[in-house]
Design a protein around this motif. Structure first.
Motif: not given
Length: 572
Positions: A84, A86, A95-96, A99, A143-144, A166-167, A198-199, A202
């Protein structure tokens, strides 16, 4: 007296106001606010006042969600490592952490990477891809970030990584060629709500996996992450975001995870009454401090930390860094403000592009935002190192799409990304003067005189006598407050000062106002209250607070003489 342009929302028909007032048993001023915000049926208003998790959209409506879930499930079943990547801000680190925590709970093999803000900058980096390959990862989830990382993600694909983006940022003209893209802003994506952090995106991935596995409610255990990231990233707190944040705040207020409890203790927040303001002004700056002045992975580790003592120790280190960050903020702001004043004294401009090699990369985004508040111009703040590359942050004013403006300057840029309110960018140092002129030319085309004055948006006119105890009880239900869902603002005209204006502290005044034989106390910043005259009828914009149990207080945002000739033209 006034520092604002006054804008009255389109007012609903009186029949709508009457229907809302009668069906919901609410005062007419409340019904006017609901109607002016587009909530014009009792069902819409009830859904707004009582956000329900059942009203969340099906996550599988998001384009590529099915593919993303299948690939993750395949990786878990095969024992493959999931990598992942982030971002280093609140949205990215939250988000990181969320997840990683969830996938590990499922039994997945997970590792994560947060780039160094100073040496790597924003986005997916070659260092991260190299580390992922060395770790034997087969799946990379960004992510983001990632939606504009076309070249670097092509490299990841060539090296055997199945990439899931995942953005929530605006995509470029060409989408990255990857296994799956989760971003509601991708052209053609049928997901009905386009404004997730982004969160939030996610979370929809987590929700989809939980739905597929038959334990949907487990996903809701992570809504505290979503609340913090959504408030910090200033996404609109309407629609699905309002539901996610409202329920995430409940979790923060009833059972905060140890990683957040440590931060809340540092902030001094009261458990049970934590609001989006506590997040934006207390929690978020401390999480961001991890990446601004050090290793952002500290924030991820703190959020995931199950041991309260260890979490608190990390939170204390972030508190220490945040104090250093504030000191750097002040130094950088003063230097940038002076540079801006010199630039504006030399020529008329509709934007600011400022650069200094001495500015710390970790604070230029914050300072850019402060300069927008000061000068109310679209602002780009840049710093540079020995590599001859200037990197920076861009912040906008209302109705000026700064991402679109940067897109028109892309011949000068090495990279850029973001959305219409804020963006990041990098360019060769020698091109900064060219960017300054090109960007200002675009701003001069689009920024009108009206846009240079900040707006106050009035929800509804109101007679002070309409203020009742029932209204005081209902007003808090408009929370959680944030972008596009601010505390209701009312307009009262023909108001007169009663007695004298008293000073409270350094920058507040308290006074009493009268309208149609109804008197009430009010407070306002000293600058706003400075022009109040006893025998001059006033118009004022205000919100309503409960000072003590059942006793209302007006918090005045702006005041004008009711005879102001511009007033009616602005409000019509």
């Amino acid at each position: 007296m006034s520092n604002y342009r006054w804008v009255l929302r389109d007012q609903p028909d009186e029949s709508i106001v009457s229907t809302l007032s009668q069906h919901l048993a609410i005062p007419r001023p409340i019904a006017r606010v609901l109607g002016s915000r587009g909530l014009q049926t009792p069902a819409d208003a009830q859904q707004y006042f009582a956000p329900r998790l059942e009203d969340l959209h099906d996550p599988f409506l998001m384009q590529d969600m099915e593919r993303a879930v299948e690939r993750i499930e395949q990786a878990i079943a095969r024992g493959e490592t999931i990598w992942i990547h982030g971002d280093y801000d609140v949205d990215g680190t939250a988000s990181t952490a969320m997840l990683v925590e969830f996938l590990r709970w499922l039994g997945a093999r997970v590792a994560y990477y947060i780039p160094d803000r100073i040496t790597e900058g924003y986005g997916v980096s070659l260092q991260s891809i190299n580390a992922a390959v060395e770790a034997g990862a087969r799946v990379l989830i960004t992510v983001d970030c990632g939606i504009t990382s076309t070249e670097i993600l092509a490299c990841a694909r060539e090296r055997g990584l199945d990439v899931i983006v995942c953005d929530h940022h605006e995509p470029a003209d060409v989408l990255p060629s990857v296994f799956a893209i989760l971003d509601p802003l991708v052209p053609g994506c049928p997901y009905p709500f386009k404004h997730l952090a982004a969160c939030g995106v996610t979370f929809k991935l987590i929700e989809a996996i939980c739905l597929r596995r038959g334990f949907h409610e487990r996903a809701f255990d992570y809504l505290d992450y979503v609340a913090i990231a959504s408030a910090a990233d200033i996404v609109p707190l309407v629609g699905e975001n309002r539901i996610l944040v409202a329920h995430g705040l409940r979790k923060l207020n009833t059972n905060p995870r140890p990683g957040f409890r440590g931060l809340l203790d540092c902030v001094g927040a009261d458990y049970g009454s934590i609001t989006t303001s506590n997040i934006v002004y207390g929690i978020a700056p401390r999480i961001n401090a991890a990446g601004r002045l050090g290793d952002a992975r500290r924030a991820v580790e703190m959020m995931m930390q199950p041991n309260p003592l260890l979490a608190f120790r990390i939170a204390q280190s972030l508190e220490h860094d945040n104090r250093k960050r504030r000191s750097l903020d002040e130094i950088t702001y003063e230097q940038a403000r002076q540079q801006a004043e010199q630039m504006l004294a030399q020529q008329q401009r509709r934007s600011l592009v400022l650069h200094s090699a001495s500015w710390h990369p970790g604070v230029i985004g914050i300072v850019a935002s402060r300069l927008v508040e000061k000068f109310h111009l679209p602002t780009i703040l840049l710093t540079s190192g020995d590599d001859g590359i200037a990197k920076g942050s861009a912040r906008s004013i209302r109705n000026f799409d700064i991402h679109a403006a940067l897109k028109r300057c892309d011949s000068l840029l090495l990279e850029f990304g973001g959305h219409k309110h804020a963006a990041g960018l990098a360019l060769r140092l020698e091109n900064v003067p060219l960017l300054s002129e090109m960007f200002d030319s675009i701003a001069s085309e689009q920024v009108t005189d009206d846009m240079l004055l900040p707006e106050l948006t009035i929800d509804a006119p109101m007679e002070l006598i309409e203020l009742t105890p029932n209204m005081l009880e209902i007003l808090p239900r408009f929370a959680p407050y944030g972008f596009n869902n601010t505390k209701p603002l009312f307009l009262a005209t023909g108001v007169q000062l009663v007695g004298s204006v008293r000073t409270l502290g350094r920058n507040q005044n308290r006074f009493r106002v009268l309208q149609s034989n109804f008197a009430i106390d009010a407070i306002a910043p000293s600058e706003t209250a400075s022009g109040i005259k006893r025998d001059v009828p006033l118009s004022m914009i205000f919100s309503i607070e409960e000072e003590t149990k059942g006793i209302p207080l007006l918090r005045v945002r702006d005041i004008r003489p009711s005879s102001d000739q511009n007033l009616q033209s602005e409000l019509n």
